[in-house]
Every structure is written in C-alpha cells, then in structure tokens.
Design a protein around this motif. Structure first.
Motif, PDB file in Angstrom:
ATOM      1  N   UNK A  27       0.833  -1.196   0.000  1.00 23.11           N
ATOM      2  CA  UNK A  27       0.000   0.000   0.000  1.00 23.11           C
ATOM      3  C   UNK A  27       0.868   1.246   0.000  1.00 23.11           C
ATOM      4  N   UNK A  28       0.563   2.152  -0.939  1.00 24.38           N
ATOM      5  CA  UNK A  28       1.221   3.448  -0.955  1.00 24.38           C
ATOM      6  C   UNK A  28       0.882   4.177   0.341  1.00 24.38           C
ATOM      7  N   UNK A  29       1.895   4.606   1.088  1.00 29.44           N
ATOM      8  CA  UNK A  29       1.662   5.156   2.425  1.00 29.44           C
ATOM      9  C   UNK A  29       1.989   6.644   2.515  1.00 29.44           C
ATOM     10  N   UNK A  30       3.100   7.053   1.946  1.00 24.19           N
ATOM     11  CA  UNK A  30       3.572   8.416   2.190  1.00 24.19           C
ATOM     12  C   UNK A  30       4.549   8.804   1.093  1.00 24.19           C
ATOM     13  N   UNK A  31       4.452  10.050   0.652  1.00 24.80           N
ATOM     14  CA  UNK A  31       5.506  10.588  -0.204  1.00 24.80           C
ATOM     15  C   UNK A  31       5.604  12.082   0.048  1.00 24.80           C
ATOM     16  N   UNK A  32       6.805  12.587  -0.025  1.00 20.02           N
ATOM     17  CA  UNK A  32       6.960  14.022   0.121  1.00 20.02           C
ATOM     18  C   UNK A  32       8.379  14.420  -0.217  1.00 20.02           C
ATOM     19  N   UNK A  33       8.514  15.660  -0.626  1.00 24.40           N
ATOM     20  CA  UNK A  33       9.810  16.297  -0.590  1.00 24.40           C
ATOM     21  C   UNK A  33      10.052  16.729   0.843  1.00 24.40           C
ATOM     22  N   UNK A  34      11.295  16.789   1.251  1.00 26.54           N
ATOM     23  CA  UNK A  34      11.632  17.074   2.648  1.00 26.54           C
ATOM     24  C   UNK A  34      12.717  18.129   2.701  1.00 26.54           C
ATOM     25  N   UNK A  51      10.974   1.754   2.205  1.00 23.92           N
ATOM     26  CA  UNK A  51      11.274   3.174   2.049  1.00 23.92           C
ATOM     27  C   UNK A  51      12.212   3.332   0.859  1.00 23.92           C
ATOM     28  N   UNK A  52      11.800   4.131  -0.111  1.00 20.47           N
ATOM     29  CA  UNK A  52      12.608   4.419  -1.287  1.00 20.47           C
ATOM     30  C   UNK A  52      13.068   5.866  -1.224  1.00 20.47           C
ATOM     31  N   UNK A  53      14.372   6.064  -1.265  1.00 21.35           N
ATOM     32  CA  UNK A  53      14.915   7.424  -1.245  1.00 21.35           C
ATOM     33  C   UNK A  53      14.881   7.961  -2.677  1.00 21.35           C
ATOM     34  N   UNK A  54      14.127   9.034  -2.883  1.00 25.87           N
ATOM     35  CA  UNK A  54      13.958   9.558  -4.242  1.00 25.87           C
ATOM     36  C   UNK A  54      14.897  10.717  -4.552  1.00 25.87           C
ATOM     37  N   UNK A  55      15.274  11.485  -3.536  1.00 21.13           N
ATOM     38  CA  UNK A  55      16.147  12.632  -3.759  1.00 21.13           C
ATOM     39  C   UNK A  55      17.067  12.820  -2.562  1.00 21.13           C
ATOM     40  N   UNK A 113      15.458  16.727  -0.111  1.00 25.79           N
ATOM     41  CA  UNK A 113      15.471  15.270  -0.100  1.00 25.79           C
ATOM     42  C   UNK A 113      14.064  14.776  -0.319  1.00 25.79           C
ATOM     43  N   UNK A 114      13.938  13.476  -0.555  1.00 25.82           N
ATOM     44  CA  UNK A 114      12.608  12.928  -0.789  1.00 25.82           C
ATOM     45  C   UNK A 114      12.552  11.449  -0.456  1.00 25.82           C
ATOM     46  N   UNK A 115      11.393  11.003   0.014  1.00 26.55           N
ATOM     47  CA  UNK A 115      11.193   9.618   0.403  1.00 26.55           C
ATOM     48  C   UNK A 115       9.798   9.182  -0.047  1.00 26.55           C
ATOM     49  N   UNK A 116       9.716   7.951  -0.560  1.00 30.69           N
ATOM     50  CA  UNK A 116       8.425   7.319  -0.825  1.00 30.69           C
ATOM     51  C   UNK A 116       8.335   6.101   0.095  1.00 30.69           C
ATOM     52  N   UNK A 117       7.242   5.977   0.829  1.00 31.01           N
ATOM     53  CA  UNK A 117       7.088   4.902   1.807  1.00 31.01           C
ATOM     54  C   UNK A 117       5.886   4.029   1.456  1.00 31.01           C
ATOM     55  N   UNK A 170       0.099   5.405 -10.706  1.00 32.99           N
ATOM     56  CA  UNK A 170       1.240   4.776 -11.372  1.00 32.99           C
ATOM     57  C   UNK A 170       2.246   4.276 -10.344  1.00 32.99           C
ATOM     58  N   UNK A 171       2.520   5.114  -9.334  1.00 29.80           N
ATOM     59  CA  UNK A 171       3.465   4.721  -8.287  1.00 29.80           C
ATOM     60  C   UNK A 171       2.955   3.483  -7.548  1.00 29.80           C
ATOM     61  N   UNK A 172       1.647   3.412  -7.291  1.00 28.52           N
ATOM     62  CA  UNK A 172       1.086   2.249  -6.611  1.00 28.52           C
ATOM     63  C   UNK A 172       1.292   0.984  -7.425  1.00 28.52           C
ATOM     64  N   UNK A 173       1.023   1.046  -8.738  1.00 29.21           N
ATOM     65  CA  UNK A 173       1.192  -0.139  -9.587  1.00 29.21           C
ATOM     66  C   UNK A 173       2.662  -0.557  -9.631  1.00 29.21           C
ATOM     67  N   UNK A 174       3.543   0.432  -9.750  1.00 30.60           N
ATOM     68  CA  UNK A 174       4.974   0.112  -9.778  1.00 30.60           C
ATOM     69  C   UNK A 174       5.432  -0.468  -8.444  1.00 30.60           C
ATOM     70  N   UNK A 175       4.814  -0.023  -7.346  1.00 32.65           N
ATOM     71  CA  UNK A 175       5.227  -0.516  -6.028  1.00 32.65           C
ATOM     72  C   UNK A 175       4.898  -1.986  -5.864  1.00 32.65           C
TER      73      UNK A 175
END
Length: 305
Positions: A27-34, A51-55, A113-117, A170-175
C-alpha cells in the motif's frame, strides 16, 4: 529415492503465490519532498515497510539503540520488518523524539530530499509467517540492484518528482512490482542466512517449508518431510542441517514458533486452540514448547508490548 524433485512446477507455483500475495498487500503510504532538520519516525509498526529514497541523502537507524546509523542516497531502498522501530532522518544522529514533536516538511518543489514509503500487509498466515523469517531490516543500495529493479525505481522517482495527474496510481502499480523484486532479492541473498529462511533458497527444502507454514499442526515426521522434499531420509536430514543449521525437528519447531507468536499477538484464541492448530495435544504441552524457545511463557508474551 531420487534426489530430483518431481513437481518443480508445483514448487514454483507455491513461491509465485506467495510473492503475489505480498504484491497485493503493498500500500502506498507516504511521499513528500523534505527540507530542514526533518525526521520520520515509526515506533513498533504493525506492518512491514519499504522506504525508497527519491532525492538527496538521509540516514536510517533505530531509536534507543547503540547500532550505528546507515547513510542512504537517492535510489537506495530499505525493507523494515514488522514491529521494528526505526527512523529516516536528515541528521546522522537524531534525538529520540515523539511523533508530535517531529519537524514539519515542505512540498516537493522546496525539497532537499525525498522519500516514498509503502506499507506491506500480511493478507494470509503464510505471508505473515514468511515475513517473520526475514531479517529485521535489509538495505538494497542503488549500486547493488539488478538493472530491472533500477528501472522500476527510476520510474517511481520520476513519477514522484513530476506529480503529474495520475502519478499516485502509477506509483502504486509500480510498487507492487517493486515489492516482488525486493522480497525475491531478500530471500535470494545467500550469505549469512540461517534457519527456515535459508531453506527457502533451496529447491528441495523450499516446498517443505511452505507446506509446514501452511499446515504447522501436521504430522511432520522425518520420513514425511523427506518425502515432501523428494529425498531419502538420510539425504534430507543431512541437507536440512547443512543448509539451515537445524535438525529436521528443530526446523519444524522454529516454524511452529513463528506461527505461535503471530497467533498470540494477533488473535484472542485461547491457548488450547493455539495448541491444537500447532499439533500439540494440550495447552500444557504447547506452553512447555513455547517457553523452551521464547524464554517466557505464552501468556507473558501475549501481554508484552
């Protein structure tokens, strides 16, 4: 008896079913720039997580722990198992903070920075038991990832950064695909694995472990297990010890122990019914078994945080 499994297709289907269940539970939980001195903290989460580090760069570690923190960079991904308190933070040595004290974070266009959880549910007793066999946490560094996994992560990072219409779908399907690749990578990393998790790597022992997870209360004699692994009794016992460090009986005990822990924490079943599900004749016999391996009674474990 032949040492070649006769039903490799069935074995493959069992593993495929397991991976499919994990993907369906992502389940897509959280994403944000930080930006700023940010910290994301999870205390004893009831779900496994990715947890995927995006930036940018950040640090991963454990509150109230002397374990060194780990530096993460864009493209790195972390798997954290159920119940493992952890943080992701800009600072290498963050303070132990409460959720209400966490610094706020900016929108992606302001980020450094950025994280997708993601959260990973355990939709069945089988997947829950397998998660309990996995390490507490695993870092897959960007440079160590297979090209296919890198491509998926690149697409997630691009979609997250663009925030174009439909990007969350799209992010959910890729996850879903990401979760399968990650679990496959965790299970297949050979060095240092022991016990039932190591057995999942072996083509002879894998179908046996999945069968015991599905039916922990079965009559799992050495002969029965050897037949399930398509090995002679002596060859099976030798292979089990070599690959897992456990005797056949202790392999069954470890798998039953994992199911017992799950039932004690996630259900209100009385000890008599738990004992029956795990193949014990009485609650007393089950309690002796549990205390032997867990170093505390089943009742104490159920009441513990």
């Amino acid at each position: 008896m032949s040492e070649k499994p006769e039903y490799t297709t069935k074995t493959t289907e069992s593993v495929d079913e397991l991976l499919n269940q994990v993907a369906q539970g992502t389940e897509f939980h959280f994403q944000s720039g930080l930006c700023g001195d940010w910290t994301l903290l999870a205390m004893e989460p009831d779900k496994a997580a990715l947890h995927l580090i995006t930036e940018g760069e950040c640090w991963f570690g454990f509150p109230d722990s002397s374990a060194p923190v780990k530096k993460l960079t864009a493209g790195d991904i972390v798997f954290i198992n159920q119940g493992i308190s952890h943080f992701v933070s800009r600072s290498p040595v963050p303070n132990d903070v409460k959720a209400s004290e966490l610094p706020s974070f900016c929108q992606p266009q302001h980020s450094e920075g950025g994280v997708v959880c993601y959260d990973i549910n355990s939709p069945s007793a089988t997947t829950q038991s397998v998660f309990r066999l996995l390490p507490p946490w695993v870092i897959l560094a960007s440079q160590e990832q297979a090209q296919r996994l890198k491509s998926i992560i690149t697409m997630i990072r691009e979609e997250t950064k663009s925030s174009a219409p439909g990007h969350q779908a799209i992010v959910q399907r890729l996850s879903d695909v990401l979760a399968i690749h990650l679990l496959r990578a965790v299970v297949s990393q050979g060095d240092g694995l022991q016990g039932p998790l190591a057995a999942l790597q072996d083509r002879y022992l894998r179908p046996l472990v999945l069968a015991i997870i599905d039916e922990p209360g079965g009559e799992w004699s050495v002969n029965e297990m050897a037949e399930k692994a398509f090995l002679s009794t002596s060859a099976f016992a030798d292979r089990c010890l070599k690959h897992t460090g456990l005797s056949p009986k202790k392999l069954v005990d470890q798998l039953r122990l994992q199911r017992a822990r799950a039932l004690l924490k996630n259900s209100d079943l009385p000890l008599e019914l738990i004992a029956e599900q795990l193949g014990y004749q009485s609650a007393t016999a089950f309690s002796r078994f549990f205390k032997k391996y867990a170093n505390q009674s089943a009742s104490e474990y159920r009441k513990s945080p």
